[in-house]
Every structure is written in structure tokens, then in C-alpha cells.
Design a protein around this motif. Structure first.
Motif, mmCIF file in Angstrom:
data_model
loop_
_atom_site.group_PDB
_atom_site.id
_atom_site.type_symbol
_atom_site.label_atom_id
_atom_site.label_comp_id
_atom_site.label_asym_id
_atom_site.label_seq_id
_atom_site.Cartn_x
_atom_site.Cartn_y
_atom_site.Cartn_z
ATOM 1 N N ASN A 168 7.602 -2.655 -3.620
ATOM 2 C CA ASN A 168 8.048 -3.205 -1.936
ATOM 3 C C ASN A 168 6.715 -3.705 -1.720
ATOM 4 O O ASN A 168 4.995 -3.212 -1.373
ATOM 5 C CB ASN A 168 7.734 -1.713 -1.138
ATOM 6 C CG ASN A 168 7.546 -1.876 0.437
ATOM 7 O OD1 ASN A 168 7.720 -2.753 1.084
ATOM 8 N ND2 ASN A 168 8.504 -0.814 0.634
ATOM 9 N N VAL A 169 6.391 -4.708 -1.197
ATOM 10 C CA VAL A 169 5.206 -6.118 -0.330
ATOM 11 C C VAL A 169 5.170 -5.415 0.835
ATOM 12 O O VAL A 169 4.727 -6.085 1.378
ATOM 13 C CB VAL A 169 5.536 -6.652 -0.457
ATOM 14 C CG1 VAL A 169 5.181 -7.412 -2.644
ATOM 15 C CG2 VAL A 169 6.263 -7.864 -0.407
ATOM 16 N N GLY A 170 6.527 -4.524 1.808
ATOM 17 C CA GLY A 170 6.146 -4.322 2.842
ATOM 18 C C GLY A 170 4.942 -3.920 3.411
ATOM 19 O O GLY A 170 3.983 -2.811 3.012
ATOM 20 N N VAL A 171 4.963 -4.354 4.808
ATOM 21 C CA VAL A 171 3.486 -3.872 5.523
ATOM 22 C C VAL A 171 3.388 -2.789 5.938
ATOM 23 O O VAL A 171 2.058 -2.159 5.945
ATOM 24 C CB VAL A 171 2.939 -4.932 6.439
ATOM 25 C CG1 VAL A 171 3.176 -6.520 6.942
ATOM 26 C CG2 VAL A 171 4.951 -4.415 8.118
ATOM 27 N N ASP A 172 4.118 -1.936 5.917
ATOM 28 C CA ASP A 172 3.950 -0.742 6.101
ATOM 29 C C ASP A 172 2.929 0.574 5.286
ATOM 30 O O ASP A 172 2.648 1.392 5.270
ATOM 31 C CB ASP A 172 5.778 0.206 6.296
ATOM 32 C CG ASP A 172 5.909 0.132 7.780
ATOM 33 O OD1 ASP A 172 5.508 0.432 8.559
ATOM 34 O OD2 ASP A 172 6.762 -0.778 7.902
ATOM 35 N N VAL A 173 3.228 -0.066 3.747
ATOM 36 C CA VAL A 173 2.884 0.802 2.584
ATOM 37 C C VAL A 173 1.815 0.171 1.621
ATOM 38 O O VAL A 173 0.812 0.289 1.103
ATOM 39 C CB VAL A 173 3.971 0.434 0.980
ATOM 40 C CG1 VAL A 173 5.196 1.713 1.894
ATOM 41 C CG2 VAL A 173 4.476 -0.630 0.887
ATOM 42 N N ARG A 174 1.115 -1.116 2.690
ATOM 43 C CA ARG A 174 0.042 -2.311 2.157
ATOM 44 C C ARG A 174 -1.230 -1.957 3.190
ATOM 45 O O ARG A 174 -1.594 -3.253 3.538
ATOM 46 C CB ARG A 174 0.732 -3.276 1.850
ATOM 47 C CG ARG A 174 1.625 -3.428 0.596
ATOM 48 C CD ARG A 174 0.752 -2.815 -0.392
ATOM 49 N NE ARG A 174 1.955 -2.703 -1.513
ATOM 50 C CZ ARG A 174 2.317 -1.859 -2.347
ATOM 51 N NH1 ARG A 174 1.737 -1.471 -3.113
ATOM 52 N NH2 ARG A 174 3.177 -1.573 -3.562
ATOM 53 N N ASN A 175 -1.100 -1.051 3.942
ATOM 54 C CA ASN A 175 -2.520 -0.739 4.991
ATOM 55 C C ASN A 175 -2.137 -2.351 5.785
ATOM 56 O O ASN A 175 -3.308 -2.762 6.130
ATOM 57 C CB ASN A 175 -3.340 -0.835 4.807
ATOM 58 C CG ASN A 175 -4.345 0.284 5.260
ATOM 59 O OD1 ASN A 175 -3.597 0.726 6.379
ATOM 60 N ND2 ASN A 175 -5.552 -0.444 5.728
ATOM 61 N N PHE A 176 -0.900 -2.923 6.794
ATOM 62 C CA PHE A 176 -0.676 -3.723 7.091
ATOM 63 C C PHE A 176 -1.123 -5.134 6.494
ATOM 64 O O PHE A 176 -1.598 -5.826 8.102
ATOM 65 C CB PHE A 176 -0.872 -3.548 8.316
ATOM 66 C CG PHE A 176 0.232 -2.717 8.786
ATOM 67 C CD1 PHE A 176 1.270 -2.347 9.407
ATOM 68 C CD2 PHE A 176 -1.166 -0.790 9.280
ATOM 69 C CE1 PHE A 176 2.217 -1.682 10.358
ATOM 70 C CE2 PHE A 176 -0.180 0.198 9.388
ATOM 71 C CZ PHE A 176 1.818 0.178 10.177
ATOM 72 N N TYR A 177 -1.294 -5.045 5.956
ATOM 73 C CA TYR A 177 -1.973 -6.538 4.434
ATOM 74 C C TYR A 177 -1.220 -7.609 4.124
ATOM 75 O O TYR A 177 -0.129 -6.229 3.425
ATOM 76 C CB TYR A 177 -3.200 -5.944 3.987
ATOM 77 C CG TYR A 177 -4.057 -5.853 4.351
ATOM 78 C CD1 TYR A 177 -5.525 -7.188 4.911
ATOM 79 C CD2 TYR A 177 -4.924 -4.420 4.676
ATOM 80 C CE1 TYR A 177 -6.536 -6.720 5.737
ATOM 81 C CE2 TYR A 177 -6.306 -4.604 5.892
ATOM 82 C CZ TYR A 177 -7.030 -5.170 6.035
ATOM 83 O OH TYR A 177 -8.097 -4.947 6.577
ATOM 84 N N PRO A 178 -0.944 -8.707 3.392
ATOM 85 C CA PRO A 178 -0.174 -9.030 2.502
ATOM 86 C C PRO A 178 -1.007 -8.422 1.364
ATOM 87 O O PRO A 178 -1.749 -8.342 0.743
ATOM 88 C CB PRO A 178 -0.035 -10.829 3.484
ATOM 89 C CG PRO A 178 -1.939 -10.533 3.250
ATOM 90 C CD PRO A 178 -1.398 -9.128 4.032
ATOM 91 N N MET A 179 -0.107 -8.820 0.118
ATOM 92 C CA MET A 179 -0.097 -8.338 -0.956
ATOM 93 C C MET A 179 -0.450 -9.959 -1.735
ATOM 94 O O MET A 179 0.096 -10.341 -2.271
ATOM 95 C CB MET A 179 0.847 -7.527 -1.279
ATOM 96 C CG MET A 179 0.319 -6.984 -2.917
ATOM 97 S SD MET A 179 1.921 -5.878 -3.307
ATOM 98 C CE MET A 179 0.819 -4.910 -4.215
ATOM 99 N N SER A 180 -1.560 -9.815 -3.059
ATOM 100 C CA SER A 180 -1.897 -11.055 -3.680
ATOM 101 C C SER A 180 -1.185 -10.899 -4.788
ATOM 102 O O SER A 180 -0.649 -9.945 -4.977
ATOM 103 C CB SER A 180 -3.225 -11.028 -3.930
ATOM 104 O OG SER A 180 -4.275 -10.347 -4.470
ATOM 105 N N LEU A 181 -0.853 -12.027 -5.339
ATOM 106 C CA LEU A 181 -0.327 -11.370 -6.670
ATOM 107 C C LEU A 181 -0.959 -11.179 -7.819
ATOM 108 O O LEU A 181 -0.022 -10.463 -8.567
ATOM 109 C CB LEU A 181 -0.248 -13.288 -7.373
ATOM 110 C CG LEU A 181 0.693 -13.619 -8.308
ATOM 111 C CD1 LEU A 181 2.217 -13.198 -8.768
ATOM 112 C CD2 LEU A 181 0.366 -15.530 -8.886
ATOM 113 N N LYS A 182 -2.459 -11.504 -8.002
ATOM 114 C CA LYS A 182 -3.729 -10.544 -8.455
ATOM 115 C C LYS A 182 -2.966 -8.927 -7.963
ATOM 116 O O LYS A 182 -2.978 -7.781 -9.256
ATOM 117 C CB LYS A 182 -5.073 -10.770 -7.820
ATOM 118 C CG LYS A 182 -5.559 -9.904 -9.026
ATOM 119 C CD LYS A 182 -6.720 -10.533 -8.732
ATOM 120 C CE LYS A 182 -7.673 -9.988 -9.568
ATOM 121 N NZ LYS A 182 -9.085 -10.093 -9.660
#
Length: 179
Positions: free
Chosen positions: A152-166
Motif C-alpha cells: 500500500n503506497v497510500g499517504v495514510d500509511v506512509r506519513n503523508f509522503y510519496p514512496m520511492s522505488l528504492k
């Protein structure tokens, strides 16, 4: 260094998502500002960002709003339609997305010839059709961050940041999802 990013479920200007997803904001304006700020903190103009659905619930009458919002988000922006992205796909392109898809087969060959393969779809339920390939999704907000072959790359589980490919690759390795 040019990077690739993934994100989902911004729900820009959607006040009720604050309550539904238990977001720590008092207003949709404050939420929008913080999501944009965190995005700008990570993403550079030469980067590519895959928005995996639910960018905003605003309708076709908000063409100028979409254009302004996308102008504030650096990078090449690609939209995978979500359950609330209901505009004509051509309008999304007209306001600033490079392309619009319902599903995307993402493949990347890195510097060391490592070949990465992900399916991008807003709803993780689609992953049942190809359980051996990692899927990147949104839709479920904070229900889970990673489950089986779904990240899940959604902002709710990523502290409102985008997720890099790395970061996606690290998450895949962390949970042992070598597919």
C-alpha cells in the motif's frame, strides 16, 4: 539523481476523509498544504510520480483548481485511476498528468541490471489475478501497509509522503516478497 515515486489516496480538498481515515488535520486546506509540502520535500522536477488513485473528488468544474494543484507538484505525474477519480481521462491529461491508466504494468531495469516488476492498480483486490507479482495499491487507507504480495503506497500509511522505488524495493525485501 532522478527518482521514481509512488503515492495514492491524497483525497485533496476532501474534508470528510479526515474523519474517515482518522487523519491528523483540522481542515482540508491544512491537509492539502501538508501533503503538498511533504511531496515537495521529496520529489524533484526530473522525477516521475505514479499516483495510484483517489487524487481528488473534485468535479469537472474545478479544472483551474486541478491545474494549479498539479503545477505545485514537481515531476512528471502519471495517474492510475482510483474509485473517486471520475473525470474524463483527457481532462486529467489537459490539467497536467502525462498519462492516465486504469492499470499499469510497471517494469524497471536498474543500473546493476536488476529487473523490477510491479502491477499498479488502485484496488488491492485485483492482486488475486496475479499472486506472484508484487502489486502497488491504495484504496484501503490504513487497513494495512503490506500484505502478502501487496504494498500500500497510500499517504495514510506512509506519513503523508510519496514512496520511492528504492523504498518500495526495501519494503518488498523486508517482508520477504521476492516474487
Amino acid at each position: 539523481m532522478i527518482q521514481t515515486w509512488f503515492t495514492a489516496d491524497q483525497h485533496f480538498s476532501h474534508f470528510n476523509i479526515i474523519k474517515y481515515a482518522n487523519r491528523p488535520f483540522k481542515s482540508s486546506e491544512g491537509m492539502d498544504y501538508e501533503i503538498v509540502r511533504r511531496y515537495q520535500e521529496k520529489v524533484s522536477e526530473g522525477d516521475t510520480v505514479y499516483f495510484i488513485g483517489d487524487f481528488s473528488l473534485r468535479g469537472a468544474g474545478y479544472r483551474n483548481w486541478y491545474k494549479k494543484m498539479l503545477d505545485n507538484l514537481p515531476g512528471t505525474k502519471i495517474l492510475i485511476l482510483g474509485s473517486h477519480d471520475e473525470l474524463n481521462p483527457f481532462m486529467y491529461v489537459d490539467v497536467g498528468f502525462q498519462s492516465v491508466h486504469t492499470f499499469l504494468d510497471f517494469q524497471f531495469s536498474g543500473v546493476f541490471q536488476e529487473h523490477l516488476h510491479y502491477y499498479l492498480h488502485h484496488d488491492p483486490a485485483a492482486s488475486i489475478i496475479a499472486p506472484r507479482v508484487p502489486w502497488l495499491c491504495g484504496h484501503i487507507h490504513q487497513l494495512f501497509s503490506t500484505l502478502h504480495n501487496v504494498i500500500n503506497v497510500g499517504v495514510d500509511v506512509r506519513n503523508f509522503y510519496p514512496m520511492s522505488l528504492k523504498e518500495v524495493r526495501s519494503e518488498e525485501r523486508r517482508v520477504g516478497k521476492e516474487c
